[in-house]
Design a protein around this motif. Sequence first.
Motif, short mmCIF file in Angstrom:
data_model
loop_
_atom_site.label_atom_id
_atom_site.label_comp_id
_atom_site.label_asym_id
_atom_site.label_seq_id
_atom_site.Cartn_x
_atom_site.Cartn_y
_atom_site.Cartn_z
N GLU A 12 -29.80 -39.45 -38.04
CA GLU A 12 -30.61 -40.22 -37.20
C GLU A 12 -30.21 -40.20 -35.23
OE1 GLU A 12 -28.93 -43.98 -39.06
OE2 GLU A 12 -27.52 -44.23 -37.75
N VAL A 13 -30.23 -40.90 -34.40
CA VAL A 13 -29.30 -39.94 -33.22
C VAL A 13 -28.60 -41.54 -32.78
CG1 VAL A 13 -29.28 -39.90 -30.53
CG2 VAL A 13 -30.72 -38.50 -32.90
N LEU A 37 -35.99 -45.55 -28.03
CA LEU A 37 -36.75 -43.89 -28.45
C LEU A 37 -35.73 -44.15 -29.96
CD1 LEU A 37 -38.87 -41.30 -26.90
CD2 LEU A 37 -39.26 -42.44 -28.65
N ALA A 38 -35.23 -43.81 -29.84
CA ALA A 38 -33.20 -43.03 -30.55
C ALA A 38 -33.50 -44.77 -31.32
CB ALA A 38 -32.08 -42.95 -29.24
N CYS A 81 -31.88 -38.70 -23.25
CA CYS A 81 -30.64 -39.07 -23.63
C CYS A 81 -29.19 -37.92 -22.55
CB CYS A 81 -30.16 -38.60 -24.66
SG CYS A 81 -30.52 -38.87 -26.36
N THR A 113 -26.92 -43.58 -29.35
CA THR A 113 -26.98 -43.31 -28.24
C THR A 113 -25.87 -44.63 -27.52
OG1 THR A 113 -28.49 -45.06 -27.67
CG2 THR A 113 -29.67 -42.53 -27.42
N LYS A 115 -35.52 -45.27 -35.62
CA LYS A 115 -35.44 -43.90 -36.73
C LYS A 115 -37.37 -43.78 -36.73
CE LYS A 115 -30.87 -46.31 -38.77
NZ LYS A 115 -31.02 -47.50 -37.85
N THR A 160 -37.86 -42.20 -33.54
CA THR A 160 -36.89 -40.39 -33.58
C THR A 160 -37.68 -39.78 -34.90
OG1 THR A 160 -35.28 -41.89 -33.03
CG2 THR A 160 -35.07 -39.55 -34.02
N LYS A 161 -37.76 -39.69 -36.15
CA LYS A 161 -38.42 -38.41 -37.25
C LYS A 161 -39.54 -38.05 -36.39
CE LYS A 161 -38.25 -39.59 -41.34
NZ LYS A 161 -37.49 -39.54 -42.28
N VAL A 201 -32.70 -32.60 -30.21
CA VAL A 201 -33.45 -33.98 -30.32
C VAL A 201 -32.98 -34.45 -29.20
CG1 VAL A 201 -32.59 -35.65 -31.53
CG2 VAL A 201 -33.65 -33.55 -32.42
N LEU A 211 -35.35 -36.36 -26.92
CA LEU A 211 -35.14 -37.86 -26.53
C LEU A 211 -34.59 -38.27 -24.80
CD1 LEU A 211 -33.43 -38.89 -29.81
CD2 LEU A 211 -35.75 -39.79 -29.12
#
Length: 312
Positions: free
Chosen positions: A275-276, A106-107, A256, A278, A110, A113-114, A250, A254
Amino acid sequence: MTTRVAVIGGGQSCEHEVSLASAAGVAAGLDPTSYDVVPLTIGRDGTWRDRGWRPMGLSGVAQILRGCEVVFPLVHGPRGEDGTLAALCELAGLRYVGSGVGAGALAMDKWATKLVANALGIATAPGRLVTVPGAPIEPWTGPVVVKPVAAGSSRGVSKVCEPDGLRPALEAALALDSRALVEDVIAGREIDVAVLRCADGALVAAPPLEIVGDGVFDYDAKYGGAADFRVPAVLEERDAKALEDAALTVYAALGCSGVARVDFFLTDAGPVLNEVNTTPGMTEHSQVPRMFAAAGLGYSDLLDELVRGAHR
């Protein structure tokens, strides 16, 4: 008694060299009195190699991994950070550091993630998804940032200020991915927040870091040695709280684990998620270790916390 840790670097993405640096940093940073490091490298061609740089098949890799108590994947980008190595570890029943399959996938995406952030009420840059067939007819709507959907280290990212620049920017992004994002340019300070799930399950956010500069924080700016990182960032209390709350929200949404870097633009209206990551850069001088060092958690102690928090 030491814990045997397999540290995996390299990979087949455009972030190969960055990943090698992260893996080398972690291998050197793990306390040798507590950890026995087993380095493994994935070449650009996908070939796995051991400590002596000997090529191995997957069966040989599995044998080595089964002899380790923890796997520390540090392969940035596709076929690593996107949940691929987490899936290998889970199928093999191995404890590993970092986010699981779903969170990594998912991360890394992008666009996805949005969608998650927007559902949580966290602002993101207005943008649209562009695929290869749609690129030639993508209209010019004003200054934008073009980026691959699933690549990292700011590879393939362009700020486009004139209509003639849109086509080459899309070509550069789509050379790295089958999908690209075209996002409105956001005027704001670039602020990163690192979130760590500790070995006891608690979530903590490090002091935020500001990237100071003009234009896009691209690959050359990030790794060329000229980046101006300021940590802790000088922020109003309300802005610091809003950034931390958004980062923790977030990260949790997600799913994480381990450490993640959550990147924002801080605007007059509040945080806008960028963005994220990981599997962020993990040399001692990378952004995440710098943020935790500002909180008093040194590099070796951060790595120790991550290994102790390894999961299946």
